[in-house]
Design an enzyme around this catalytic site. Sequence first.
Site, PDB file in Angstrom:
ATOM      1  N   GLN A 158      29.603  21.778  15.968  1.00 55.73           N
ATOM      2  CA  GLN A 158      30.252  20.758  16.796  1.00 55.73           C
ATOM      3  C   GLN A 158      29.195  19.787  17.310  1.00 55.73           C
ATOM      4  O   GLN A 158      28.208  20.213  17.909  1.00 55.73           O
ATOM      5  CB  GLN A 158      30.955  21.396  17.985  1.00 55.73           C
ATOM      6  CG  GLN A 158      32.170  22.190  17.591  1.00 55.73           C
ATOM      7  CD  GLN A 158      32.853  22.935  18.725  1.00 55.73           C
ATOM      8  OE1 GLN A 158      33.835  23.637  18.480  1.00 55.73           O
ATOM      9  NE2 GLN A 158      32.364  22.818  19.951  1.00 55.73           N
ATOM     10  N   LEU A 159      29.438  18.504  17.087  1.00 54.23           N
ATOM     11  CA  LEU A 159      28.528  17.464  17.549  1.00 54.23           C
ATOM     12  C   LEU A 159      29.237  16.662  18.631  1.00 54.23           C
ATOM     13  O   LEU A 159      30.355  16.184  18.414  1.00 54.23           O
ATOM     14  CB  LEU A 159      28.156  16.557  16.369  1.00 54.23           C
ATOM     15  CG  LEU A 159      27.208  15.403  16.658  1.00 54.23           C
ATOM     16  CD1 LEU A 159      25.778  15.924  16.872  1.00 54.23           C
ATOM     17  CD2 LEU A 159      27.219  14.406  15.492  1.00 54.23           C
ATOM     18  N   TYR A 160      28.586  16.506  19.788  1.00 51.76           N
ATOM     19  CA  TYR A 160      29.224  15.822  20.916  1.00 51.76           C
ATOM     20  C   TYR A 160      28.817  14.354  20.962  1.00 51.76           C
ATOM     21  O   TYR A 160      27.700  14.024  21.340  1.00 51.76           O
ATOM     22  CB  TYR A 160      28.895  16.547  22.230  1.00 51.76           C
ATOM     23  CG  TYR A 160      29.673  17.840  22.311  1.00 51.76           C
ATOM     24  CD1 TYR A 160      29.239  18.973  21.643  1.00 51.76           C
ATOM     25  CD2 TYR A 160      30.895  17.897  22.972  1.00 51.76           C
ATOM     26  CE1 TYR A 160      29.995  20.140  21.650  1.00 51.76           C
ATOM     27  CE2 TYR A 160      31.656  19.057  22.988  1.00 51.76           C
ATOM     28  CZ  TYR A 160      31.203  20.162  22.320  1.00 51.76           C
ATOM     29  OH  TYR A 160      31.960  21.311  22.319  1.00 51.76           O
ATOM     30  N   LEU A 161      29.746  13.469  20.578  1.00 51.28           N
ATOM     31  CA  LEU A 161      29.475  12.029  20.587  1.00 51.28           C
ATOM     32  C   LEU A 161      29.539  11.497  22.008  1.00 51.28           C
ATOM     33  O   LEU A 161      28.805  10.593  22.382  1.00 51.28           O
ATOM     34  CB  LEU A 161      30.498  11.287  19.724  1.00 51.28           C
ATOM     35  CG  LEU A 161      30.708  11.805  18.296  1.00 51.28           C
ATOM     36  CD1 LEU A 161      31.620  10.865  17.528  1.00 51.28           C
ATOM     37  CD2 LEU A 161      29.386  11.957  17.575  1.00 51.28           C
TER      38      LEU A 161
END
Lengths: 155, 155
Positions: free
Chosen positions: B28-31
């Site tokens: 999961q990448l948090y923009l």
Amino acid sequence: MGLEIERKFLLDLSLLDFKKEKVLKIQQLYLLNEADRSIRIRIQNKNAFITIKTNKTPLIRNEYEYEIPLNEAEELFGDFQDKPSILKRRYLIQYKNHLWEVDVFEGDNAGLVIAEIELQDVDEDFEKPAWLLEEVTNDRKYLNANLVKLPFKDW
Amino acid sequence: MGLEIERKFLLDLSLLDFKKEKVLKIQQLYLLNEADRSIRIRIQNKNAFITIKTNKTPLIRNEYEYEIPLNEAEELFGDFQDKPSILKRRYLIQYKNHLWEVDVFEGDNAGLVIAEIELQDVDEDFEKPAWLLEEVTNDRKYLNANLVKLPFKDW
């Protein structure tokens, strides 16, 4: 992901009989707005999209766009109502082989009018309509993501 | 938009024979990662999603999730590689009438294991498996969006 190659111009609205053309009412809400990347929700008439743009240059950008349900877009406008937004009417104008988008801004950007043309590659030729004025592609203040930070009324 | 009602628990992994269960490898990448709102890209085995969560409480959240092409998700991981990310394996475990998600974190959160159950309403009953330990639903440090800011290794 699409590579978006877009050139922007000022224009002389008085030379353009744009009322006959197709018009889109556009609201854009910026969930993330960094110097070179943005995430926005766009409601365009009855359609809605989430769009992520990551700039390579003002001329060439990565664009990721996904259609989302209108009611969810409206809820997101509520959940992020403190975030900045853009309001504009967009007129779609076919000229020779290209489709021009003429954006007439409202709200804090009222008075600003921009014509955009999307190209397949940076060197693609196109015919310039008589109503076209100076090119502003490389002037970052005309990017919508920057117009929400420093609107036209404050120029 | 879905209303997400989720309860979180610690668990005793030694009591759980989870290797036989279905496993998802999740990145999961948090923009965007604000106190009460997040936008993340999730790659889950061969599927990818963009998810926006706006918290009402740690227990109840608005969740907007849209599937996107895997290759575009991978490109977004590149375009936003400076943003924080979570790595975990998720085991899906059916127990009585409910599906449990057991997240085994990796990287800076290695050592942390959380069991989650999604409910239809806040008062919904469910049977507790023997491996369940204390509930941590209301402890915000267990939110994935907070684990990227203050990972388990720094607790």
